[in-house]
Write an enzyme that holds these catalytic residues in place. Structure first.
Site, mmCIF file in Angstrom:
data_model
loop_
_atom_site.group_PDB
_atom_site.id
_atom_site.type_symbol
_atom_site.label_atom_id
_atom_site.label_comp_id
_atom_site.label_asym_id
_atom_site.label_seq_id
_atom_site.Cartn_x
_atom_site.Cartn_y
_atom_site.Cartn_z
ATOM 1 N N GLY A 173 4.941 -10.111 3.993
ATOM 2 C CA GLY A 173 5.692 -10.084 5.025
ATOM 3 C C GLY A 173 5.168 -10.812 5.950
ATOM 4 O O GLY A 173 4.083 -10.864 6.291
ATOM 5 N N GLN A 174 5.800 -11.589 7.043
ATOM 6 C CA GLN A 174 5.525 -12.339 8.041
ATOM 7 C C GLN A 174 5.043 -11.366 9.107
ATOM 8 O O GLN A 174 4.121 -11.879 10.134
ATOM 9 C CB GLN A 174 6.515 -13.109 8.765
ATOM 10 C CG GLN A 174 6.078 -14.014 9.717
ATOM 11 C CD GLN A 174 4.916 -15.061 9.405
ATOM 12 O OE1 GLN A 174 4.908 -15.571 8.140
ATOM 13 N NE2 GLN A 174 4.221 -15.405 10.132
ATOM 14 N N LYS A 175 5.332 -9.985 9.154
ATOM 15 C CA LYS A 175 4.721 -9.087 10.013
ATOM 16 C C LYS A 175 2.984 -9.178 9.736
ATOM 17 O O LYS A 175 2.390 -8.949 10.976
ATOM 18 C CB LYS A 175 5.016 -7.696 9.431
ATOM 19 C CG LYS A 175 4.462 -6.406 9.650
ATOM 20 C CD LYS A 175 4.548 -6.019 10.962
ATOM 21 C CE LYS A 175 3.693 -4.701 11.172
ATOM 22 N NZ LYS A 175 2.658 -4.272 10.504
ATOM 23 N N GLN A 214 -10.177 -2.641 1.850
ATOM 24 C CA GLN A 214 -9.934 -3.332 3.042
ATOM 25 C C GLN A 214 -9.961 -2.448 4.527
ATOM 26 O O GLN A 214 -9.289 -2.757 5.501
ATOM 27 C CB GLN A 214 -8.559 -3.942 3.060
ATOM 28 C CG GLN A 214 -7.266 -3.019 2.778
ATOM 29 C CD GLN A 214 -5.766 -3.685 2.631
ATOM 30 O OE1 GLN A 214 -5.861 -4.222 1.296
ATOM 31 N NE2 GLN A 214 -5.085 -3.838 3.383
ATOM 32 N N MET A 262 0.823 -1.249 0.142
ATOM 33 C CA MET A 262 0.204 -0.099 0.001
ATOM 34 C C MET A 262 0.907 1.159 0.025
ATOM 35 O O MET A 262 0.347 2.520 0.283
ATOM 36 C CB MET A 262 -1.012 -0.127 1.142
ATOM 37 C CG MET A 262 -2.012 -1.107 1.199
ATOM 38 S SD MET A 262 -3.604 -0.851 2.164
ATOM 39 C CE MET A 262 -2.730 -0.421 3.629
ATOM 40 N N SER A 292 4.001 1.381 8.089
ATOM 41 C CA SER A 292 3.763 2.716 7.436
ATOM 42 C C SER A 292 2.792 3.633 8.399
ATOM 43 O O SER A 292 2.943 4.684 8.636
ATOM 44 C CB SER A 292 2.889 2.511 6.363
ATOM 45 O OG SER A 292 3.578 1.826 5.260
ATOM 46 N N GLN A 300 -2.752 -12.512 7.536
ATOM 47 C CA GLN A 300 -2.896 -12.078 5.774
ATOM 48 C C GLN A 300 -2.007 -13.226 5.177
ATOM 49 O O GLN A 300 -2.619 -13.716 3.960
ATOM 50 C CB GLN A 300 -2.260 -10.830 5.726
ATOM 51 C CG GLN A 300 -2.069 -10.412 3.978
ATOM 52 C CD GLN A 300 -1.901 -8.876 3.969
ATOM 53 O OE1 GLN A 300 -2.641 -8.066 3.919
ATOM 54 N NE2 GLN A 300 -0.665 -8.433 3.641
ATOM 55 N N VAL A 348 10.789 -7.030 9.557
ATOM 56 C CA VAL A 348 12.156 -6.046 9.896
ATOM 57 C C VAL A 348 11.756 -5.150 10.806
ATOM 58 O O VAL A 348 10.547 -4.672 10.587
ATOM 59 C CB VAL A 348 12.354 -5.551 8.382
ATOM 60 C CG1 VAL A 348 13.545 -4.344 8.512
ATOM 61 C CG2 VAL A 348 12.593 -6.190 7.297
ATOM 62 N N HIS A 368 9.057 -3.272 3.773
ATOM 63 C CA HIS A 368 8.703 -3.575 1.954
ATOM 64 C C HIS A 368 9.988 -3.840 1.245
ATOM 65 O O HIS A 368 9.971 -4.731 0.390
ATOM 66 C CB HIS A 368 8.042 -2.234 1.714
ATOM 67 C CG HIS A 368 6.980 -1.668 2.237
ATOM 68 N ND1 HIS A 368 6.872 -0.785 3.030
ATOM 69 C CD2 HIS A 368 5.521 -2.272 2.313
ATOM 70 C CE1 HIS A 368 5.702 -0.409 3.484
ATOM 71 N NE2 HIS A 368 4.859 -1.651 3.139
HETATM 72 P P1 AMP Z 1 1.556 -2.960 3.412
HETATM 73 O O1 AMP Z 1 2.036 -1.532 2.296
HETATM 74 O O2 AMP Z 1 1.239 -2.453 4.921
HETATM 75 O O3 AMP Z 1 0.183 -3.401 2.893
HETATM 76 O O4 AMP Z 1 2.564 -4.056 3.336
HETATM 77 C C1 AMP Z 1 2.823 -4.741 2.043
HETATM 78 C C2 AMP Z 1 3.742 -5.985 2.365
HETATM 79 O O5 AMP Z 1 4.875 -5.416 3.108
HETATM 80 C C3 AMP Z 1 2.859 -6.924 3.173
HETATM 81 O O6 AMP Z 1 3.096 -7.962 2.535
HETATM 82 C C4 AMP Z 1 3.399 -6.836 4.736
HETATM 83 O O7 AMP Z 1 3.292 -7.684 5.273
HETATM 84 C C5 AMP Z 1 4.882 -6.358 3.883
HETATM 85 N N1 AMP Z 1 5.591 -5.553 5.499
HETATM 86 C C6 AMP Z 1 5.163 -4.713 6.107
HETATM 87 N N2 AMP Z 1 5.908 -4.272 7.063
HETATM 88 C C7 AMP Z 1 6.822 -5.169 6.983
HETATM 89 C C8 AMP Z 1 7.901 -5.472 7.954
HETATM 90 N N3 AMP Z 1 8.127 -4.576 9.135
HETATM 91 N N4 AMP Z 1 8.888 -6.590 7.647
HETATM 92 C C9 AMP Z 1 8.459 -7.238 6.612
HETATM 93 N N5 AMP Z 1 7.450 -7.152 5.753
HETATM 94 C C10 AMP Z 1 6.511 -6.162 6.191
#
Ligand code: AMP
Length: 296
Positions: free
Chosen positions: A164-166, A75, A44, A203, A170, A193, A51
């Site tokens: 991301g496993q974060k 979402q 996003m 974000s 999901q 991370v 990311h």
């Molecule tokens: P988002 O932009 O928040 O929808 O995240 C996009 C992708 O980045 C998703 O697969 C998240 O799980 C991954 N992501 C977000 N934050 C982290 C992080 N701190 N470490 C690893 N992956 C991340």
């Protein structure tokens, strides 16, 4: 990377910024015809090192790397942060390029959800707990995620998609969708991370005021307590200790729970399967999530 196959006329510092699905498809057609592998990193935007770790993994693993930037209204629930979600497409494009992206796909809302759009992709079961609990974001949140990710999969046709496993739930939901709907795509989940003090990058950390930023570290500290106690055998003691860490920081979690890492069924004690310990909490202006997986 062999993108010389692709018309470079839209290149911006080596990366191509594309808004229309048809343009994206024609950019990728030559690469696909010549057997190049395609990696997709859905985001996003408002990119950070979490990311970018996904983009670098895609760069290592695939011939062509597509990063999508799309703040997906489907979402976000009513009253959530869709409008104020941070956006910076220029910076994101530069960062994605520096991490090795070839194409940034940044569709408009109208492109993704044109007038009359009426199809939703819904995974059941794993979407109704944790963040999907009806008292929290609800399963509609994940329905928005799976709908947009299915559309991105169809638009890009990746061989590998990186998550991301974060966002552990999901990942579980996307894996289920890919399996159930026969998407010929490998899902790679990469480690969370973190900032040097342990806070998971997000974000939404941009919403944290200074004192909340300090308190927010309690989430990762709580999870570390669970890991430590689990290594000496007790999951429930670790959860108790973790709750103490949160309380000490004045944080009341939405949930702080142990679940089977794959089907998200509740788990009381370690029983030889990987266990997901996940937390969500509102800290000041930010709703934060974090987790650890305790391997047997
Ligand atoms: P988002 O932009 O928040 O929808 O995240 C996009 C992708 O980045 C998703 O697969 C998240 O799980 C991954 N992501 C977000 N934050 C982290 C992080 N701190 N470490 C690893 N992956 C991340």
């Amino acid at each position: 990377m062999k993108l010389s196959l692709v018309n470079p006329s839209h290149a911006i510092g080596g990366v191509k910024l594309v808004r229309a699905r048809d343009g994206l498809r024609s950019l990728l057609a030559d690469a696909r015809r010549s057997g190049e592998s395609i990696g997709l990193v859905p985001t996003m935007g408002f990119l950070h090192d979490g990311h970018l770790s996904l983009v670098r993994a895609a760069r290592d693993g695939c011939d062509v790397v597509v990063v999508s930037l799309f703040v997906n209204p489907a979402q976000f629930g009513p009253g959530e942060d869709f409008e104020r979600y941070p956006r910076d497409e220029g910076r994101d494009t530069d960062l994605a390029a520096s991490a090795g992206a070839d194409i940034v796909y940044a569709p408009t809302v109208e492109e993704m959800y044109p007038e009359g759009f009426s199809t939703l992709v819904e995974v059941q079961g794993v979407t109704e707990v944790l963040c999907g609990d009806p008292s929290r974001r609800g399963s509609e949140h994940f329905r928005g995620v799976t709908t947009v990710v299915a559309k991105l999969f169809n638009a890009v046709g990746p061989d590998v998609a990186y998550f991301g496993q974060k966002d552990a739930q999901q990942v579980a939901v996307i894996r289920r969708m890919v399996r159930d709907l026969d998407f010929p795509i490998r899902i790679e989940a990469l480690p969370t991370v973190r900032e040097p003090d342990g806070l998971a990058m997000s974000s939404r950390n941009a919403y944290l005021e200074e004192d909340d930023r300090v308190r927010a570290v309690a989430l990762s500290r709580a999870l570390r307590r669970v890991e430590e106690d689990a290594s000496s055998g007790s999951l429930s003691a670790g959860i108790e200790a973790g709750r103490g860490e949160l309380a000490a920081a004045g944080i009341e979690p939405e949930y702080f729970e142990a679940r089977d890492a794959e089907d998200l069924a509740p788990v009381d004690e370690l029983d030889g399967r990987p266990v997901l310990v996940a937390v969500a909490a509102q800290v000041g202006g930010a709703r934060l999530i974090d987790n650890v997986v305790i391997e047997p």
